[in-house]
Design an enzyme around this catalytic site. Structure first.
Site, PDB file in Angstrom:
ATOM      1  N   TYR A 108      -1.955  -1.138  10.624  1.00  0.00           N
ATOM      2  CA  TYR A 108      -2.002  -1.266   9.159  1.00  0.00           C
ATOM      3  C   TYR A 108      -0.713  -0.733   8.530  1.00  0.00           C
ATOM      4  O   TYR A 108      -0.111  -1.378   7.669  1.00  0.00           O
ATOM      5  CB  TYR A 108      -3.226  -0.515   8.620  1.00  0.00           C
ATOM      6  CG  TYR A 108      -3.481  -0.734   7.151  1.00  0.00           C
ATOM      7  CD1 TYR A 108      -4.020  -1.937   6.687  1.00  0.00           C
ATOM      8  CD2 TYR A 108      -3.178   0.238   6.206  1.00  0.00           C
ATOM      9  CE1 TYR A 108      -4.255  -2.149   5.327  1.00  0.00           C
ATOM     10  CE2 TYR A 108      -3.406   0.045   4.853  1.00  0.00           C
ATOM     11  CZ  TYR A 108      -3.951  -1.153   4.421  1.00  0.00           C
ATOM     12  OH  TYR A 108      -4.175  -1.375   3.083  1.00  0.00           O
TER      13      TYR A 108
ATOM     14  N   SER B  26       0.867  -1.188   0.000  1.00  0.00           N
ATOM     15  CA  SER B  26       0.000   0.000   0.000  1.00  0.00           C
ATOM     16  C   SER B  26       0.899   1.233   0.000  1.00  0.00           C
ATOM     17  O   SER B  26       2.098   1.125   0.291  1.00  0.00           O
ATOM     18  CB  SER B  26      -0.839  -0.017   1.286  1.00  0.00           C
ATOM     19  OG  SER B  26      -1.523   1.204   1.475  1.00  0.00           O
TER      20      SER B  26
HETATM   21  P1  NAD Z   1     -11.456  -5.946   0.451  1.00  0.00           P
HETATM   22  O1  NAD Z   1     -11.859  -5.847   1.860  1.00  0.00           O
HETATM   23  O2  NAD Z   1     -12.498  -5.822  -0.599  1.00  0.00           O
HETATM   24  O3  NAD Z   1     -10.644  -7.300   0.178  1.00  0.00           O
HETATM   25  C1  NAD Z   1      -9.838  -7.925   1.146  1.00  0.00           C
HETATM   26  C2  NAD Z   1     -10.171  -9.401   1.141  1.00  0.00           C
HETATM   27  O4  NAD Z   1      -9.303 -10.099   2.047  1.00  0.00           O
HETATM   28  C3  NAD Z   1     -11.609  -9.649   1.607  1.00  0.00           C
HETATM   29  O5  NAD Z   1     -12.327 -10.371   0.618  1.00  0.00           O
HETATM   30  C4  NAD Z   1     -11.444 -10.430   2.885  1.00  0.00           C
HETATM   31  O6  NAD Z   1     -12.470 -11.377   3.126  1.00  0.00           O
HETATM   32  C5  NAD Z   1     -10.090 -11.096   2.672  1.00  0.00           C
HETATM   33  N1  NAD Z   1      -9.511 -11.528   3.947  1.00  0.00           N
HETATM   34  C6  NAD Z   1      -9.405 -10.803   5.086  1.00  0.00           C
HETATM   35  N2  NAD Z   1      -8.875 -11.548   6.065  1.00  0.00           N
HETATM   36  C7  NAD Z   1      -8.636 -12.783   5.531  1.00  0.00           C
HETATM   37  C8  NAD Z   1      -8.112 -13.993   6.066  1.00  0.00           C
HETATM   38  N3  NAD Z   1      -7.707 -14.087   7.359  1.00  0.00           N
HETATM   39  N4  NAD Z   1      -8.020 -15.064   5.256  1.00  0.00           N
HETATM   40  C9  NAD Z   1      -8.436 -14.987   3.960  1.00  0.00           C
HETATM   41  N5  NAD Z   1      -8.943 -13.860   3.404  1.00  0.00           N
HETATM   42  C10 NAD Z   1      -9.049 -12.771   4.179  1.00  0.00           C
HETATM   43  O7  NAD Z   1     -10.370  -4.805   0.228  1.00  0.00           O
HETATM   44  P2  NAD Z   1      -9.374  -4.546  -1.009  1.00  0.00           P
HETATM   45  O8  NAD Z   1      -9.268  -3.081  -1.135  1.00  0.00           O
HETATM   46  O9  NAD Z   1      -9.726  -5.367  -2.194  1.00  0.00           O
HETATM   47  O10 NAD Z   1      -8.000  -5.062  -0.365  1.00  0.00           O
HETATM   48  C11 NAD Z   1      -7.127  -5.986  -1.011  1.00  0.00           C
HETATM   49  C12 NAD Z   1      -5.711  -5.677  -0.585  1.00  0.00           C
HETATM   50  O11 NAD Z   1      -5.368  -4.371  -1.061  1.00  0.00           O
HETATM   51  C13 NAD Z   1      -5.515  -5.638   0.935  1.00  0.00           C
HETATM   52  O12 NAD Z   1      -4.279  -6.251   1.257  1.00  0.00           O
HETATM   53  C14 NAD Z   1      -5.451  -4.144   1.228  1.00  0.00           C
HETATM   54  O13 NAD Z   1      -4.730  -3.870   2.406  1.00  0.00           O
HETATM   55  C15 NAD Z   1      -4.773  -3.638  -0.013  1.00  0.00           C
HETATM   56  N6  NAD Z   1      -4.935  -2.220  -0.272  1.00  0.00           N
HETATM   57  C16 NAD Z   1      -6.159  -1.669  -0.529  1.00  0.00           C
HETATM   58  C17 NAD Z   1      -6.260  -0.309  -0.766  1.00  0.00           C
HETATM   59  C18 NAD Z   1      -7.556   0.379  -1.060  1.00  0.00           C
HETATM   60  O14 NAD Z   1      -7.542   1.615  -1.213  1.00  0.00           O
HETATM   61  N7  NAD Z   1      -8.676  -0.315  -1.186  1.00  0.00           N
HETATM   62  C19 NAD Z   1      -5.115   0.487  -0.758  1.00  0.00           C
HETATM   63  C20 NAD Z   1      -3.886  -0.103  -0.493  1.00  0.00           C
HETATM   64  C21 NAD Z   1      -3.794  -1.459  -0.262  1.00  0.00           C
END
Ligand code: NAD
Length: 259
Positions: A154, A141
């Site tokens: 985080y 991120s």
């Molecule tokens: P999201 O919440 O839609 O997806 C995250 C997924 O991880 C969910 O489907 C959740 O069920 C799954 N998850 C959580 N804990 C888990 C576990 N213990 N075992 C298996 N699965 C698990 O959010 P997203 O934005 O799609 O996030 C995906 C990745 O991107 C994450 O690592 C997040 O930190 C990163 N990220 C997102 C953003 C943003 O702006 N959305 C920015 C930077 C990084």
């Protein structure tokens, strides 16, 4: 001809915003995808949208060693091997200062975001090595390269996976495995809505959200825009890329937008 013809990708967090966008893009490029997440209904929906010939899934907790070995073995069993892994599952935790941050929430965020990636690397690298090499993309991120208030767990976790990535890139090179991070933010998914709500920010239209206004491109990214970078790094377009930190963030890491 697709960019991922004949390739198999494991995607953790595979039914979430970024993970499911990557799954659809990878399948559209001819790849087969094995999705790992915790919500069986959401997983099945994503598999159905892609089609059972190219997609399968397993409910697993990425923090659990046995379940991690289980999802890697299941992907190998289903599709004959693994070439690519997107270690993408993550949680945001809560937003509160360090002095109030609950110990157990800190541990939970670190377990999913760091231990989950460590276990994924540990068990997927041998499987990719068995195919003669491949590529691993870890979702870090902008929180992996700078701080912000209220998100100590985080921020720490997303810095930590860059260290894991660099170690894995060095160890993986002799197995012909490339390892990189993608560093998004802010992307329009459930996680970003949760962060906005926790910060008490008003939910405006897309171009009017306060967090969007603060970044140079003045909009949130779409999950597909992260998925395209994952495709570049996961497939042969990124054949000379390893050990790298790749921003996909609308310019936010370059600095603040001029007033
Ligand atoms: P999201 O919440 O839609 O997806 C995250 C997924 O991880 C969910 O489907 C959740 O069920 C799954 N998850 C959580 N804990 C888990 C576990 N213990 N075992 C298996 N699965 C698990 O959010 P997203 O934005 O799609 O996030 C995906 C990745 O991107 C994450 O690592 C997040 O930190 C990163 N990220 C997102 C953003 C943003 O702006 N959305 C920015 C930077 C990084």
């Amino acid at each position: 001809m697709g960019k991922l013809d004949g390739k198999v990708a494991i995607i953790t967090g595979g039914s979430g915003g970024i993970g499911s966008a990557a799954a659809k893009l990878f399948a559209g490029e001819g790849g087969r995808v094995f999705l790992v997440d915790q919500d069986p209904d959401a997983l099945q929906r994503t598999v159905s949208e892609i089609g059972a010939e190219q997609a399968d899934c397993m409910v697993a907790d990425v923090t659990d060693s046995g379940q991690t070995q289980g999802y890697v073995a299941a992907a190998v069993e289903k599709f004959g091997g693994v070439d690519i892994a997107l270690l993408n599952a993550g949680i945001e935790g809560i937003i509160t200062p360090i002095t109030d941050y609950p110990d157990d929430m800190f541990d939970k965020v670190m377990a999913v975001n760091v231990r989950g990636v460590f276990l994924g690397l540990k068990y997927v690298m041998p499987a990719i090595s068995n195919r003669g090499g491949g590529s691993i993309v870890i979702t870090s991120s902008t929180a992996g390269i700078r701080g912000t208030t209220g998100m100590s767990a985080y921020i720490t976790s997303k810095h930590a996976v860059i260290g894991l990535m660099r170690t894995a890139a060095l160890e993986g090179a002799e197995m012909n495995i490339r390892v990189n991070t993608v560093n998004p933010a802010p992307i329009d998914t459930r996680m970003m809505t949760s962060i906005e709500e926790q910060r008490g920010l008003p939910a405006g239209d897309r171009s009017n959200r306060p967090m969007a206004k603060a970044l140079p491109l003045q909009r949130y990214g779409e999950p597909e825009e992260v998925a395209r970078l994952m495709l570049f790094l996961g497939g042969e377009d990124g054949s000379f890329c390893t050990g790298g930190v790749y921003m996909v963030d609308g310019g936010v890491s370059a600095g603040p937008r001029p007033m």
